[in-house]
Design an enzyme around this catalytic site. Structure first.
Site, mmCIF file in Angstrom:
data_model
loop_
_atom_site.group_PDB
_atom_site.id
_atom_site.type_symbol
_atom_site.label_atom_id
_atom_site.label_comp_id
_atom_site.label_asym_id
_atom_site.label_seq_id
_atom_site.Cartn_x
_atom_site.Cartn_y
_atom_site.Cartn_z
ATOM 1 N N ASP A 75 0.943 -1.165 0.159
ATOM 2 C CA ASP A 75 -0.369 -0.011 -0.039
ATOM 3 C C ASP A 75 1.152 1.053 -0.333
ATOM 4 O O ASP A 75 2.268 1.244 -0.209
ATOM 5 C CB ASP A 75 -1.639 -0.055 0.947
ATOM 6 C CG ASP A 75 -1.989 0.962 0.976
ATOM 7 O OD1 ASP A 75 -3.195 0.658 1.581
ATOM 8 O OD2 ASP A 75 -2.437 1.659 -0.310
ATOM 9 N N GLU A 97 -9.998 7.647 4.752
ATOM 10 C CA GLU A 97 -9.310 6.691 5.692
ATOM 11 C C GLU A 97 -9.014 6.792 6.548
ATOM 12 O O GLU A 97 -10.216 7.588 7.881
ATOM 13 C CB GLU A 97 -7.642 6.716 4.584
ATOM 14 C CG GLU A 97 -7.677 5.835 3.362
ATOM 15 C CD GLU A 97 -6.488 6.287 2.911
ATOM 16 O OE1 GLU A 97 -6.309 6.419 1.678
ATOM 17 O OE2 GLU A 97 -5.499 5.535 3.349
HETATM 18 C C1 GLC Z 1 -4.352 3.803 0.120
HETATM 19 C C2 GLC Z 1 -5.408 3.342 0.497
HETATM 20 C C3 GLC Z 1 -5.571 2.402 -0.738
HETATM 21 C C4 GLC Z 1 -5.696 3.001 -1.653
HETATM 22 C C5 GLC Z 1 -3.692 3.368 -1.675
HETATM 23 C C6 GLC Z 1 -3.798 3.873 -3.194
HETATM 24 O O1 GLC Z 1 -3.814 4.734 0.827
HETATM 25 O O2 GLC Z 1 -5.087 2.719 2.301
HETATM 26 O O3 GLC Z 1 -6.717 1.496 -0.226
HETATM 27 O O4 GLC Z 1 -6.200 2.139 -3.352
HETATM 28 O O5 GLC Z 1 -3.640 4.540 -1.079
HETATM 29 O O6 GLC Z 1 -4.128 5.373 -3.833
#
Ligand code: GLC
Length: 651
Positions: A307, A514
């Site tokens: 991630d 988030e």
């Molecule tokens: C974020 C998220 C993830 C996402 C990624 C790209 O931090 O945790 O779900 O796909 O970054 O945006």
């Protein structure tokens, strides 16, 4: 014969009959720099097409809200064309390996202006309709390909256990069974799109059980899907985002691993690792969970993605952090800005023998396998592909699927005196901050990472008010915000208020994404969490409580003020999760949980006026008081599965 040995002849698919041969042949030609480049995923704002070629980059992503030009499909296609062309420009130093572009198309391709924006997952979980989920996947694949994009970081297979988690709305349900019912269907919808399967056979089994077996070539009509976040993202203590999931292995498997099985069986091609921890160990460095369980025991044959800056907290030295992630089984690393440092650091770790070359070769082979299996080497440049700049983008046909999803997602929690269905001929007062606000309806990961408010940024679609206006000529919209003053008085509109037969008050949460959506005391989550733009370790949560009356007191004030004047109130809650709404519900004649319905707010009117009955059922327990412990409400107002029909019976 298992499903991975039935390679179809090249003529049937346009893709070479044996992917494995092609993978090994290309891998044998690659230098260490080219291999490490394939494992590197920068963010578009920090890498140019020329750098993609010079550093042999395997993938580029858009973070939420990172959009090219005027953020129309044509702008995205042009951007992808440039990256693709650079990646395919073979010369003495560079091998032509098509770059894979990834986005968070988690409820439609909602980054892009004019997209069809579906209800977020929690509303889809209320709909309890796996077939609809597959259709949503197919439409989403069309609108992702219309932008020239190959890969979406979806589905989220989180099993949210605590509504205080800011990503609760990305979860279909607190019930792993419901998430599992959906997992395979959304993967098939996304990866098959409108044509042949795009599963590449990367799922369960796969050759020798380690997922490295031969892969069936496919007809590339869909987009690459990504099951996330591996594993236990929805089970953290007190719902803290990126927190610690403290459960024994049996519970981790029951509640959080289980939904990945149908996703792998459906052939999901990529899996993203969670930024959370399991019993204090970061998932991004968890070799047992990634190598042993996911790739070994479950036979996952695709590739594993980190991630956003997921390697950062693993070690003080960046190279050591990179080594920890790659040695745990991560194959591609999302390093939005520090990608040059990542490449140099990982190279050094390989040269020192900390990361075995065999691990690098396995990672790159997995990435190549996905690219070959999707026919990416045979696809023309994005602008020349069927589907790019498609006029189906945001089309009426697509929006009808989204509107159906809105209807099915609504949960009726109260309907006293049969105030619903509303009479089309009645004088209806419509008010509340979410009554005419397509941005609030869509929530996070829409045009911007944290979402938007207002209507300007959401091109196309209908607000809840616009849906009501279209069917009820006697409806009137009053002010976006609270329609009464802090004392619950309507001033010189007192007389006018009393002329209404009913009121629809649309309230709820502002958009968030988030950790910015967490409910907890403000302050650092844990040292070293610096992957969020809010700054190292410190981010502002949404609030301290799930009580709507404390978060947004205007809602209760308005509902009470109208009810006290004898006007039956239908309260519609637009939120990413269950909230504590005892007071608002007591003052309402009817109460509807609308979740985050997306761009097609007219779907709400379809049910409020009785064209369709309510069929939605709660995907999570609805708390009746302060949520404590493992997210279980001090008291439960409604159990999971609860929902009323218009005539009062339970769904
Ligand atoms: C974020 C998220 C993830 C996402 C990624 C790209 O931090 O945790 O779900 O796909 O970054 O945006």
């Amino acid at each position: 014969m298992n499903r991975f040995t039935s390679a179809r002849p090249a003529s049937a698919t346009g893709v070479a009959s044996n992917v494995e041969e092609r993978v090994q042949a290309l891998l044998a030609r690659m230098t260490l720099d080219q291999k490490i480049g394939q494992m590197t995923q920068p963010e578009r704002l920090h890498v140019t097409p020329d750098e993609v070629k010079r550093h042999h980059i395997g993938s580029v992503l858009s973070g939420g809200g990172s959009c090219p030009g005027d953020n129309r499909p044509a702008d995205w296609v042009a951007m992808n064309d440039a990256y693709w062309a650079a990646s395919m420009e073979e010369d003495a130093d560079h091998l032509a390996i098509p770059v894979l572009y990834g986005v968070d198309a988690i409820h439609g391709n909602a980054n892009v202006r004019g997209a069809t924006v579906f209800p977020h997952n929690i509303g889809l979980g209320a709909a309890r309709d796996p077939g609809l989920i597959e259709r949503i996947g197919r439409v989403t694949a069309r609108e992702v390909r219309a932008a020239g994009v190959d890969w979406t970081f979806a589905p989220t297979l989180a099993v949210a256990q605590d509504p205080r988690w800011g990503r609760t709305y990305e979860s279909y349900s607190e019930d792993p069974g419901v998430v599992g019912e959906y997992a395979g269907r959304i993967v098939r919808g996304l990866q098959e799109g409108d044509g042949g399967r795009l599963d590449g056979g990367m799922g369960r089994g796969g050759g020798g059980g380690d997922g490295s077996g031969p892969v069936r070539p496919v007809v590339p009509e869909g987009v690459v899907a990504c099951a996330k976040h591996w594993v236990g993202d929805g089970g953290t203590r007190n719902g803290v985002d990126q927190g610690d999931t403290v459960v024994d292995e049996a519970e981790l498997r029951r509640a959080h691993v289980a939904p990945y099985v149908p996703a792998l069986e459906a052939g999901v091609l990529t899996v993203m690792v969670s930024l959370s921890s399991w019993n204090g160990e970061q998932c991004h460095a968890h070799r047992y969970l990634i190598e042993d369980v996911l790739k070994g025991e479950m036979g996952f044959g695709g590739f594993v993605l980190s991630d956003w800056n997921g390697v950062d907290p693993l070690a003080d030295d960046y190279g050591e952090a990179a080594a920890a992630a790659v040695n745990a089984g991560i194959d591609m690393v999302m390093v939005p800005e520090r990608w040059r440092e990542f490449i140099a650091g990982l190279r050094e770790q390989v040269e020192r023998g900390v990361v075995p070359v065999e691990r690098i070769d396995d990672a790159v082979a997995r990435i190549l396998r996905v690219k070959f299996a999707c026919g990416m080497f045979e696809r023309p440049r994005p602008a020349a592909r069927r589907g790019s700049n498609s006029n189906g983008f945001g089309s009426r046909e697509h929006r009808e699927v989204a509107r159906e999803a809105v209807r099915k997602s609504l949960v009726l929690l109260k309907n006293e005196g049969g105030v619903l269905p509303l009479d089309r001929g009645a004088r209806i007062l419509v008010t509340g901050p979410a009554a005419h606000d397509r941005g609030r309806q869509c929530g996070g990961f829409t045009v911007e990472w944290q979402g938007v408010t207002g209507n300007e940024a959401i091109a196309g679609g209908t607000s809840i008010w616009e849906g009501i206006r279209a069917v009820a000529p006697g409806a009137v919209l009053w002010g976006g915000g609270a329609s009464c003053d802090e004392n619950g008085a309507f001033g010189n509109a007192e007389d006018a208020v009393r002329t209404f037969d009913a009121a629809v008050v649309v309230v709820g949460e502002r958009p968030y994404a988030e950790g910015m959506g967490d409910i907890r005391e403000p302050g650092p989550v844990r040292p070293g969490t610096n992957h969020l733009p809010a700054g190292p370790g410190v981010l502002q949560p949404y609030g301290r409580t799930l009580e709507l009356a404390a978060l947004h007191p205007g809602a209760l004030r308005t509902v009470r003020a109208l009810a006290e004047r004898g006007i039956p109130v239908v309260t519609v809650l637009v939120s990413g999760r269950p909230l504590v709404v005892n007071a608002e519900m007591a003052a309402s004649s009817a109460f509807v949980a609308a979740w985050l319905p997306g761009s097609e707010g007219a779907g709400v009117a379809d049910v409020l006026f009785g064209d369709h009955d309510f069929v939605g059922r709660l995907p999570m327990v609805w708390p009746g008081g302060v949520v404590s412990g493992r997210g279980r409400a001090g008291e439960v107002l409604f159990p999971r599965g609860y929902g009323l029909r218009l005539l009062g019976s339970e769904v």
